[in-house]
Design an enzyme around this catalytic site. Structure first.
Site, mmCIF file in Angstrom:
data_model
loop_
_atom_site.group_PDB
_atom_site.id
_atom_site.type_symbol
_atom_site.label_atom_id
_atom_site.label_comp_id
_atom_site.label_asym_id
_atom_site.label_seq_id
_atom_site.Cartn_x
_atom_site.Cartn_y
_atom_site.Cartn_z
ATOM 1 N N TYR A 19 0.905 -1.164 -0.016
ATOM 2 C CA TYR A 19 -0.178 0.138 -0.146
ATOM 3 C C TYR A 19 0.817 1.470 0.099
ATOM 4 O O TYR A 19 0.319 2.381 -0.091
ATOM 5 C CB TYR A 19 -1.057 -0.073 1.244
ATOM 6 C CG TYR A 19 -1.872 -1.204 1.237
ATOM 7 C CD1 TYR A 19 -3.003 -1.267 0.352
ATOM 8 C CD2 TYR A 19 -1.697 -2.165 2.312
ATOM 9 C CE1 TYR A 19 -3.911 -2.180 0.430
ATOM 10 C CE2 TYR A 19 -2.585 -2.971 2.263
ATOM 11 C CZ TYR A 19 -3.662 -3.240 1.444
ATOM 12 O OH TYR A 19 -4.517 -4.172 1.534
ATOM 13 N N HIS A 24 -4.464 6.054 -1.711
ATOM 14 C CA HIS A 24 -5.081 6.029 -0.435
ATOM 15 C C HIS A 24 -3.906 6.574 0.845
ATOM 16 O O HIS A 24 -4.316 6.658 2.206
ATOM 17 C CB HIS A 24 -5.649 4.846 -0.005
ATOM 18 C CG HIS A 24 -7.032 4.698 0.610
ATOM 19 N ND1 HIS A 24 -7.854 5.729 0.913
ATOM 20 C CD2 HIS A 24 -7.517 3.654 1.240
ATOM 21 C CE1 HIS A 24 -8.919 5.549 1.329
ATOM 22 N NE2 HIS A 24 -8.886 4.234 1.936
ATOM 23 N N TYR A 76 -5.081 -0.937 10.080
ATOM 24 C CA TYR A 76 -5.471 -0.480 8.507
ATOM 25 C C TYR A 76 -6.685 0.768 8.696
ATOM 26 O O TYR A 76 -6.886 1.098 9.758
ATOM 27 C CB TYR A 76 -6.259 -1.610 7.923
ATOM 28 C CG TYR A 76 -5.360 -2.656 7.508
ATOM 29 C CD1 TYR A 76 -4.684 -2.523 6.185
ATOM 30 C CD2 TYR A 76 -5.096 -3.959 8.222
ATOM 31 C CE1 TYR A 76 -3.645 -3.369 6.023
ATOM 32 C CE2 TYR A 76 -4.254 -4.736 7.701
ATOM 33 C CZ TYR A 76 -3.344 -4.774 6.525
ATOM 34 O OH TYR A 76 -2.461 -5.506 6.311
ATOM 35 N N ASN A 78 -9.368 1.788 8.087
ATOM 36 C CA ASN A 78 -10.678 1.620 8.437
ATOM 37 C C ASN A 78 -10.892 1.223 10.022
ATOM 38 O O ASN A 78 -11.901 1.543 10.656
ATOM 39 C CB ASN A 78 -11.757 0.681 7.801
ATOM 40 C CG ASN A 78 -11.219 -0.786 7.783
ATOM 41 O OD1 ASN A 78 -10.267 -1.005 8.355
ATOM 42 N ND2 ASN A 78 -12.073 -1.689 7.203
ATOM 43 N N ASP A 103 -6.468 11.489 1.753
ATOM 44 C CA ASP A 103 -6.854 11.369 0.158
ATOM 45 C C ASP A 103 -8.304 11.844 0.117
ATOM 46 O O ASP A 103 -9.044 11.777 1.081
ATOM 47 C CB ASP A 103 -6.698 10.206 -0.318
ATOM 48 C CG ASP A 103 -7.215 9.092 0.487
ATOM 49 O OD1 ASP A 103 -7.365 9.004 1.496
ATOM 50 O OD2 ASP A 103 -8.303 8.467 -0.513
ATOM 51 N N ASN A 124 -13.433 5.868 4.940
ATOM 52 C CA ASN A 124 -13.439 4.948 6.458
ATOM 53 C C ASN A 124 -12.378 5.519 7.249
ATOM 54 O O ASN A 124 -12.693 5.154 8.587
ATOM 55 C CB ASN A 124 -13.253 3.704 5.786
ATOM 56 C CG ASN A 124 -14.260 3.122 4.947
ATOM 57 O OD1 ASN A 124 -15.348 3.111 5.259
ATOM 58 N ND2 ASN A 124 -14.104 1.926 4.303
#
Length: 200
Positions: A19, A24, A76, A78, A103, A124
Site C-alpha cells: 500500500y 489512499h 488499517y 478503517n 486523500d 473509512n
C-alpha cells in the site's frame, strides 16, 4: 480553536509495502516529508501508532518552529481511529489541535484544501477517527486524488499504486502539503486556509 500545546498531525493510510505508494496513502507520504524536514524517524509507540516529536517551520528570529507530534496508525485505514484516539489521550492533545491529512476523491488530483469538521464523505479512515474521537470537529488537510476513470471501482482506484510517470508531480504535491502543515503550526489555521483557498 485552542492555541496551546503541540499539534498532533496524523497521516492516514494503510501499513504494508503493497500500500506504500497508493492514492489512499497520500497522508502517510506527506507525513514522511514532514518527518524528514524535522530530522526525525517515526518510531513505534505503545498506542499502536508510529510517532515522531519534531519542530516544524521557523520561529521568530530564526529559532526552530513549534513542537509537533507526527503520527500514523499501525492498523488499517478503517480501524485507525482507535490507535490515534489512544495516542491523543496519552498526549493530552484536544481534538481542536488534531490535523488529519487524507486523500479525497471529491477534489481534482493535486488540489489541497483545508476544513474543520463536516462529514466524512464515505472515507473509512475519517469515519473511524470521528467515531473514536467522539467528534468531527478536527482539522483536515484534504489532498485531491481525483475520480476513477470509466467504471473503475473507487476502492480499486485509491488502492492502486501511483503511476510512475506521475510520481514526480505527486512528490511536489507532498512537499506543498507539508508547506501547508508548517504554515498552520506557525501562522495558525484560519490564515493558512485563507491563503490556500484564495491564493492571496
Amino acid at each position: 480553536m485552542t492555541t496551546d500545546g503541540p499539534w498532533l498531525v496524523v497521516g492516514l493510510g494503510n501499513p504494508g509495502a503493497q500500500y506504500a505508494s497508493t492514492r489512499h496513502n497520500v497522508g502517510y507520504l506527506t507525513l514522511d516529508v514532514l518527518a524528514a524536514r524535522g530530522g526525525a524517524t517515526l518510531t513505534s509507540h505503545r498506542s499502536r501508532t508510529h510517532t515522531a516529536d519534531v519542530r516544524l517551520g521557523i520561529g521568530p528570529g530564526g529559532v526552530p518552529g513549534p513542537r509537533v507530534i507526527l503520527a500514523r496508525s499501525d492498523s488499517y485505514m478503517n480501524t485507525s481511529g482507535g490507535p490515534i484516539s489512544a495516542l491523543a489521550s496519552f498526549l493530552k492533545v484536544p481534538s481542536a489541535r488534531i490535523l488529519v491529512i487524507h486523500d479525497d476523491m471529491d477534489l481534482p488530483a493535486h488540489t489541497l484544501r483545508l476544513k474543520i469538521g463536516g462529514g466524512e464523505g464515505g472515507h473509512n479512515g475519517l469515519k473511524s477517527l470521528s467515531q473514536h474521537l467522539h467528534t468531527r470537529d478536527y482539522a483536515r488537510l484534504r489532498i485531491g486524488v481525483g475520480r476513477p476513470p470509466g467504471r473503475m471501482d473507487p476502492a480499486d482506484y485509491v488502492l492502486a499504486t501511483l503511476p510512475s510517470k506521475e510520481r514526480p508531480d505527486w512528490d511536489v504535491t507532498f512537499e506543498q502539503a507539508a508547506d501547508v502543515v508548517e504554515d498552520i503550526v506557525t501562522k495558525g489555521f484560519a490564515p493558512t486556509q485563507m491563503i490556500l483557498h484564495t491564493g492571496s
